[in-house]
Motif scaffolding. Structure first.
Motif, mmCIF file in Angstrom:
data_model
loop_
_atom_site.group_PDB
_atom_site.id
_atom_site.type_symbol
_atom_site.label_atom_id
_atom_site.label_comp_id
_atom_site.label_asym_id
_atom_site.label_seq_id
_atom_site.Cartn_x
_atom_site.Cartn_y
_atom_site.Cartn_z
ATOM 1 N N HIS A 47 13.575 7.861 3.457
ATOM 2 C CA HIS A 47 12.950 6.818 4.265
ATOM 3 C C HIS A 47 13.733 5.522 4.114
ATOM 4 N N GLN A 48 13.962 4.841 5.217
ATOM 5 C CA GLN A 48 14.533 3.494 5.210
ATOM 6 C C GLN A 48 13.366 2.520 5.143
ATOM 7 N N VAL A 49 13.313 1.734 4.079
ATOM 8 C CA VAL A 49 12.220 0.796 3.851
ATOM 9 C C VAL A 49 12.766 -0.621 3.919
ATOM 10 N N ASP A 50 12.179 -1.412 4.806
ATOM 11 C CA ASP A 50 12.553 -2.815 4.977
ATOM 12 C C ASP A 50 11.608 -3.675 4.134
ATOM 13 N N PHE A 51 12.157 -4.439 3.207
ATOM 14 C CA PHE A 51 11.345 -5.270 2.323
ATOM 15 C C PHE A 51 10.888 -6.572 2.977
ATOM 16 N N GLY A 52 11.298 -6.817 4.213
ATOM 17 C CA GLY A 52 10.866 -8.037 4.889
ATOM 18 C C GLY A 52 11.272 -9.265 4.087
ATOM 19 N N GLY A 53 10.324 -10.148 3.807
ATOM 20 C CA GLY A 53 10.591 -11.382 3.086
ATOM 21 C C GLY A 53 10.585 -11.254 1.581
ATOM 22 N N LEU A 54 10.327 -10.067 1.050
ATOM 23 C CA LEU A 54 10.294 -9.889 -0.409
ATOM 24 C C LEU A 54 11.706 -9.881 -0.975
ATOM 25 N N THR A 55 11.900 -10.581 -2.073
ATOM 26 C CA THR A 55 13.184 -10.590 -2.774
ATOM 27 C C THR A 55 12.914 -10.509 -4.267
ATOM 28 N N GLY A 56 13.989 -10.345 -5.020
ATOM 29 C CA GLY A 56 13.864 -10.312 -6.475
ATOM 30 C C GLY A 56 13.265 -9.007 -6.971
ATOM 31 N N GLN A 57 12.822 -9.047 -8.230
ATOM 32 C CA GLN A 57 12.297 -7.831 -8.854
ATOM 33 C C GLN A 57 10.946 -7.464 -8.252
ATOM 34 N N GLN A 58 10.815 -6.205 -7.875
ATOM 35 C CA GLN A 58 9.585 -5.674 -7.285
ATOM 36 C C GLN A 58 9.286 -4.302 -7.884
ATOM 37 N N LYS A 59 8.011 -4.014 -8.059
ATOM 38 C CA LYS A 59 7.578 -2.658 -8.398
ATOM 39 C C LYS A 59 7.079 -2.037 -7.099
ATOM 40 N N VAL A 60 7.743 -0.974 -6.657
ATOM 41 C CA VAL A 60 7.366 -0.286 -5.431
ATOM 42 C C VAL A 60 6.491 0.900 -5.803
ATOM 43 N N LEU A 61 5.348 1.009 -5.141
ATOM 44 C CA LEU A 61 4.495 2.184 -5.262
ATOM 45 C C LEU A 61 4.725 3.012 -4.010
ATOM 46 N N ALA A 62 5.243 4.237 -4.188
ATOM 47 C CA ALA A 62 5.468 5.159 -3.078
ATOM 48 C C ALA A 62 4.391 6.240 -3.138
ATOM 49 N N VAL A 63 3.793 6.531 -1.970
ATOM 50 C CA VAL A 63 2.678 7.473 -1.908
ATOM 51 C C VAL A 63 2.964 8.526 -0.835
ATOM 52 N N TRP A 64 2.852 9.783 -1.219
ATOM 53 C CA TRP A 64 3.007 10.918 -0.298
ATOM 54 C C TRP A 64 1.605 11.481 -0.084
ATOM 55 N N ASN A 65 1.021 11.241 1.082
ATOM 56 C CA ASN A 65 -0.323 11.717 1.401
ATOM 57 C C ASN A 65 -0.248 13.113 2.015
ATOM 58 N N VAL A 66 -0.793 14.085 1.302
ATOM 59 C CA VAL A 66 -0.794 15.467 1.758
ATOM 60 C C VAL A 66 -1.811 15.601 2.891
ATOM 61 N N ALA A 67 -1.466 16.392 3.909
ATOM 62 C CA ALA A 67 -2.311 16.484 5.106
ATOM 63 C C ALA A 67 -3.572 17.309 4.903
ATOM 64 N N ASP A 68 -3.505 18.366 4.109
ATOM 65 C CA ASP A 68 -4.625 19.309 4.053
ATOM 66 C C ASP A 68 -5.410 19.290 2.744
ATOM 67 N N THR A 69 -5.269 18.211 1.958
ATOM 68 C CA THR A 69 -6.089 18.043 0.750
ATOM 69 C C THR A 69 -6.490 16.571 0.648
ATOM 70 N N ASP A 70 -7.322 16.271 -0.323
ATOM 71 C CA ASP A 70 -7.729 14.887 -0.587
ATOM 72 C C ASP A 70 -6.760 14.187 -1.531
ATOM 73 N N ASN A 71 -5.650 14.840 -1.867
ATOM 74 C CA ASN A 71 -4.735 14.307 -2.870
ATOM 75 C C ASN A 71 -3.466 13.727 -2.273
ATOM 76 N N ALA A 72 -2.811 12.943 -3.114
ATOM 77 C CA ALA A 72 -1.524 12.342 -2.790
ATOM 78 C C ALA A 72 -0.657 12.429 -4.043
ATOM 79 N N PHE A 73 0.643 12.230 -3.851
ATOM 80 C CA PHE A 73 1.582 12.150 -4.964
ATOM 81 C C PHE A 73 2.070 10.719 -5.054
#
Length: 172
Positions: free
Chosen positions: A136-162
């Motif tokens: 995925h190409q992710v554009d940080f917009g106006g954010l700069t410097g050190q950031q903690k990114v939370l990436a979430v993979w939402n599964v389609a057929d369960t209530d869970n995500a990774f």
């Protein structure tokens, strides 16, 4: 002969549950994590940060959808929530590529990326099954410097995500 077959069948039936319990449990066909830039669980698996169980299961950070923790709410992986653990911070451009390494490909509803307390990107897969690597190409917009990114993979057929957290320095 009939009695010995009956005895063998009874012994087999009695031992089957014991044998089943003694065998190692199968692992869940677990799942996926960000490999580049290296997520916290990728750093654990590589041995660059000392961690617990996540070292052997970087793809297993799964929890209910809607969480905001790096561990996916899983206490076995709580070290991923500790911001003071010495995570490597990777320099990235304002428009960075994030690569998921998938060990089990689940039908996907969305992929989400959060930084600075806000969602910065969302990709809708509409229930499609991804390949073994997803970029995925992710554009940080106006954010700069050190950031903690939370990436979430939402599964389609369960209530869970990774879940995966990645420590980056936006803009170098």
């Amino acid at each position: 002969m009939h009695a010995s077959r009956k005895t063998a069948a009874l012994v087999g039936a009695a031992l089957a549950p014991v044998v089943a319990l003694a065998l190692p449990a199968g692992t869940a066909s677990a799942h996926g994590y960000i490999s580049d830039p290296p997520s916290r669980q990728a750093q654990c698996a590589a041995g660059s940060v000392s961690c617990g169980d996540i070292t052997y299961e970087p793809q297993s950070v799964e929890g209910p959808k809607g969480l905001t923790s790096c561990s996916g709410g899983n206490s076995r992986f709580s070290e991923l929530d500790d911001d003071s653990r010495g995570w490597t911070v990777t320099p990235v451009p304002k428009n960075a590529t994030f690569s998921w390494k998938l060990t089990a490909r689940h039908a996907t509803s969305t992929w989400e990326y959060y930084a600075g307390g806000q969602r910065i990107a969302q990709f809708d897969d509409g229930g499609a099954q991804p390949g073994a690597v997803v970029n995925h190409q992710v554009d940080f917009g106006g954010l700069t410097g050190q950031q903690k990114v939370l990436a979430v993979w939402n599964v389609a057929d369960t209530d869970n995500a990774f879940y995966a957290c990645i420590d980056v320095r936006v803009g170098g």
